[in-house]
Design a protein around this motif. Structure first.
Motif, mmCIF file in Angstrom:
data_model
loop_
_atom_site.group_PDB
_atom_site.id
_atom_site.type_symbol
_atom_site.label_atom_id
_atom_site.label_comp_id
_atom_site.label_asym_id
_atom_site.label_seq_id
_atom_site.Cartn_x
_atom_site.Cartn_y
_atom_site.Cartn_z
ATOM 1 N N TRP A 30 -44.085 43.199 51.696
ATOM 2 C CA TRP A 30 -43.435 42.620 50.863
ATOM 3 C C TRP A 30 -42.183 41.654 51.560
ATOM 4 N N ARG A 31 -41.729 42.200 52.621
ATOM 5 C CA ARG A 31 -40.533 41.982 53.466
ATOM 6 C C ARG A 31 -40.476 40.655 53.579
ATOM 7 N N VAL A 32 -39.208 40.032 53.659
ATOM 8 C CA VAL A 32 -39.094 38.518 54.004
ATOM 9 C C VAL A 32 -37.873 38.701 55.020
ATOM 10 N N LYS A 33 -36.831 39.745 54.999
ATOM 11 C CA LYS A 33 -35.725 39.757 56.098
ATOM 12 C C LYS A 33 -36.231 41.584 56.401
ATOM 13 N N ARG A 34 -35.820 41.487 57.742
ATOM 14 C CA ARG A 34 -36.030 42.793 58.390
ATOM 15 C C ARG A 34 -34.879 43.543 58.882
ATOM 16 N N PRO A 35 -34.649 44.648 58.321
ATOM 17 C CA PRO A 35 -33.130 45.469 58.724
ATOM 18 C C PRO A 35 -33.410 45.815 60.295
ATOM 19 N N VAL A 36 -32.521 45.275 61.205
ATOM 20 C CA VAL A 36 -32.689 45.779 62.525
ATOM 21 C C VAL A 36 -31.414 46.716 62.894
ATOM 22 N N TYR A 37 -31.693 47.770 63.445
ATOM 23 C CA TYR A 37 -30.987 48.744 63.380
ATOM 24 C C TYR A 37 -30.114 48.993 64.764
ATOM 25 N N ASP A 38 -28.998 49.039 65.119
ATOM 26 C CA ASP A 38 -28.315 49.252 66.428
ATOM 27 C C ASP A 38 -27.628 50.715 66.531
ATOM 28 N N ARG A 39 -28.441 51.518 67.262
ATOM 29 C CA ARG A 39 -27.983 52.876 67.402
ATOM 30 C C ARG A 39 -26.362 52.992 67.975
ATOM 31 N N LYS A 65 -32.594 58.104 62.153
ATOM 32 C CA LYS A 65 -33.516 57.896 63.165
ATOM 33 C C LYS A 65 -34.336 56.501 63.148
ATOM 34 N N GLY A 66 -33.712 55.582 62.370
ATOM 35 C CA GLY A 66 -34.318 54.104 62.337
ATOM 36 C C GLY A 66 -35.048 54.044 60.949
ATOM 37 N N ILE A 67 -35.655 52.858 60.731
ATOM 38 C CA ILE A 67 -36.280 52.370 59.425
ATOM 39 C C ILE A 67 -37.707 52.415 59.565
ATOM 40 N N ASN A 68 -38.363 52.815 58.307
ATOM 41 C CA ASN A 68 -39.625 52.900 58.277
ATOM 42 C C ASN A 68 -40.341 51.563 57.592
ATOM 43 N N TYR A 69 -40.779 50.824 58.549
ATOM 44 C CA TYR A 69 -41.333 49.288 58.080
ATOM 45 C C TYR A 69 -42.516 49.227 57.291
ATOM 46 N N PHE A 70 -43.086 50.232 57.144
ATOM 47 C CA PHE A 70 -44.386 50.324 56.515
ATOM 48 C C PHE A 70 -43.821 50.491 54.726
ATOM 49 N N TYR A 71 -42.701 51.130 54.505
ATOM 50 C CA TYR A 71 -42.301 51.080 53.080
ATOM 51 C C TYR A 71 -41.269 49.942 52.949
ATOM 52 N N CYS A 72 -40.301 49.664 54.019
ATOM 53 C CA CYS A 72 -39.095 48.967 53.959
ATOM 54 C C CYS A 72 -39.530 47.362 53.275
ATOM 55 N N LYS A 73 -39.007 47.134 52.037
ATOM 56 C CA LYS A 73 -39.168 45.720 51.159
ATOM 57 C C LYS A 73 -38.175 44.567 51.849
ATOM 58 N N GLY A 74 -37.430 44.962 52.555
ATOM 59 C CA GLY A 74 -36.278 44.149 53.018
ATOM 60 C C GLY A 74 -35.196 43.672 52.166
ATOM 61 N N CYS A 75 -34.661 44.791 51.152
ATOM 62 C CA CYS A 75 -34.021 44.366 50.279
ATOM 63 C C CYS A 75 -32.337 44.091 50.802
ATOM 64 N N ALA A 86 -24.257 48.357 61.394
ATOM 65 C CA ALA A 86 -24.798 48.821 62.252
ATOM 66 C C ALA A 86 -26.577 48.412 62.203
ATOM 67 N N ILE A 87 -26.635 47.724 60.764
ATOM 68 C CA ILE A 87 -27.807 47.058 60.560
ATOM 69 C C ILE A 87 -27.635 45.829 60.164
ATOM 70 N N GLU A 88 -28.515 45.068 60.750
ATOM 71 C CA GLU A 88 -28.379 43.563 60.340
ATOM 72 C C GLU A 88 -29.756 43.174 59.878
ATOM 73 N N MET A 89 -29.507 42.250 58.876
ATOM 74 C CA MET A 89 -30.839 41.668 58.278
ATOM 75 C C MET A 89 -31.516 40.310 59.152
ATOM 76 N N ARG A 90 -32.479 40.084 59.606
ATOM 77 C CA ARG A 90 -32.975 39.103 60.540
ATOM 78 C C ARG A 90 -34.351 38.705 59.729
ATOM 79 N N PRO A 91 -34.837 37.268 59.608
ATOM 80 C CA PRO A 91 -35.732 36.785 59.118
ATOM 81 C C PRO A 91 -36.938 37.436 59.758
ATOM 82 N N GLU A 92 -37.943 37.711 58.908
ATOM 83 C CA GLU A 92 -39.410 38.028 59.268
ATOM 84 C C GLU A 92 -39.844 37.115 60.424
#
Lengths: 100, 391
Positions: A30-39, A65-75, A86-92
């Protein structure tokens, strides 16, 4: 996706006869934007873990430990509550070609 | 032979007495005229300790059906009763009960839907639920109410059916009219209905299940197809239940009741208590040498198309009486009869009469008038006529 069954191969009444089947449901599509995590910016405060409505933040012993993209809806709630940005939303769309 | 006894009771009492003997685990109900006495009598059985049923007096019919759905999903035998606008208020959950395949039995005391407000009999309430997925049975008198309530439990709970059943009785005419009714001993009814074998009960905590999950374009259609199949299975299952009941009581039931049909050329078709009036007129006309008959419809959903074709093909004329209108289209029973005869080898003349809306009386003279129209071959298949209307 699992192969769809015929009408006479499933329980009647829309009943689901095993528990925990929501685990199999890939809401990540469902995700339109992806959270990108900067450790490097993360302080393991776990605010993202508390707020995530889909339990898509992976943790181990209180360590992010990061983001599970199987479930993440990109809210984007995780990016919004993170005190260290530390988390940036980037277009899919940015990731389509990279994955190919 | 089983020792039965007769009591002079109303249709409402007959329904409540059957419920007492069935002794469901849960009854959730809200009063509405003319159904109120069913729940009143049943509440008395509960208060007197005659039954161990959990009685839930709810704040509306929407809640009554919701509580019944919850109880049935939990694995309980659950019932409610209603009329008219109470049924309309339930509608959302009525559809859900059938969709969840919960074998609920509900006596419905037919009353005209508002507006304008009216408390008397017609079939507009139950016809508004025609496509809700419930089995719909119509009774001619209090004896049939009692008998069909008992058989409805078996039909609803049959593993090949698992559908809710409405047992319809005409408001006031049956529900408040006193008639002798032959009643079975409690233990006979208990043994006939047996124990409910719940399917996927929520209270079976060793086998957790989910009721009512989101069901989108990938599976919803398949679940509807299952309901269509369950309705077809009623045709296989109901005859064995009625046969068993016949052996117990000597009273025979079926999808339809043919009355003086053997050589009948002019046939009337109707639902509910009006069939009693039609039988009276059929007898009179037979004495005058007229070849008339009646096809009473006991089961309206699923609609017994095969029986209708078998009994009506080749007759000279068929008159269908509807106690409800379908505004802008043909009346519900007429539409079903007409459609059943589309491919009949020898089609009878067909005529549609709407009658009795809002409790308007139907008397032998009006029934005779409709028969005479048929006998004079004055029926027009696409024309709806009205009995007892000032025009």
């Amino acid at each position: 996706m699992a192969e769809l069954k015929k009408w006479n191969e499933i329980p009647i009444g829309g009943v689901i006869t095993e528990p925990g089947t929501a685990r199999k449901y890939q809401t990540g599509t469902w995700r339109v934007k992806r959270p990108v995590y900067d450790r490097s910016k993360c302080i393991d405060c776990m605010m993202c873990w508390f707020y995530c409505p889909d339990q898509a933040i992976m943790e181990e012993n209180s360590v992010m430990k990061g983001i599970n993209y199987f479930y993440c809806k990109g809210c984007g709630i995780c990016a919004n509550v993170c005190p260290k940005s530390a988390i940036e939303m980037r277009p899919e769309t940015e990731f389509i070609h990279k994955e190919e | 032979m089983i020792k039965t006894h007769k009591e002079a009771i109303t249709g409402a009492q007959a329904a409540a007495y059957a419920m007492k003997q069935i002794e469901p685990d849960v009854v959730a109900a809200y009063p509405i005229t003319p159904q109120t006495p069913i729940v009143e009598y049943f509440a008395k059985y509960v208060a007197d300790g005659v039954v161990r049923t959990e009685m839930i007096p709810v704040e509306s019919e929407h809640s009554a059906m919701s509580a019944v759905v919850g109880a049935a999903a939990a694995g309980a035998r659950a019932m409610t009763a209603t009329s008219a606008n109470g049924l309309a208020l339930m509608h959302e959950i009525v559809y859900i009960a059938a969709s969840m395949r919960l074998p609920v039995v509900m006596p419905v005391v037919n009353r005209a839907l508002s507006g304008p407000i009216n408390i008397h009999c017609d079939h507009s309430d139950t016809m508004a639920e025609r496509d809700s997925g419930w089995i719909q049975i119509f009774c001619e008198d209090s004896q049939e109410v009692y008998d069909l309530m008992i058989m409805a439990v078996r039909l609803a709970e049959h593993e090949q059916v698992r559908l809710p059943v409405m047992v319809n009785q005409d408001g006031f005419i049956i529900s408040h009219g006193v008639e002798p009714v032959e009643l079975l001993p409690d233990e006979v009814v208990k043994s006939f209905v047996g124990e409910l074998k719940p399917l996927y009960p929520l209270l079976d905590i060793d086998h957790p299940v989910t009721y009512g999950p989101l069901d989108l374009y990938d599976y919803y259609f398949e679940h509807k197809r299952q309901q269509i199949e369950a309705m077809k299975n009623v045709f296989k299952v109901f005859p064995s239940i009625t046969e068993e009941f016949y052996k117990l009581t000597g009273r025979r039931y079926n999808f339809v009741e043919p009355y003086r049909m053997d050589d009948a050329q002019y046939v009337m078709v109707a639902l509910g208590s009006t069939n009693g009036t039609i039988k009276y007129v059929v007898d009179q006309l037979r004495e005058e040498g007229r070849k008339v008959g009646l096809l009473k419809i006991w089961m309206f959903r699923p609609f017994p198309k095969a029986e209708v074709q078998r009994y009506l093909t080749g007759r000279k004329a068929v008159v269908v009486l509807d106690r409800s209108a379908s505004f802008g289209a043909e009346a519900p029973l007429y539409e079903a009869i007409k459609s059943s005869l589309y491919e009949a080898a020898a089609k009878p003349l067909l005529g549609s009469f709407v009658y009795g809306l809002g409790g308007r009386d139907i008397n032998p003279e009006l029934v005779r008038f409709a028969f005479e129209k048929a006998m004079k071959h004055e029926l027009v298949a696409d024309q709806e006529l009205y009995l007892g209307l000032r025009e």
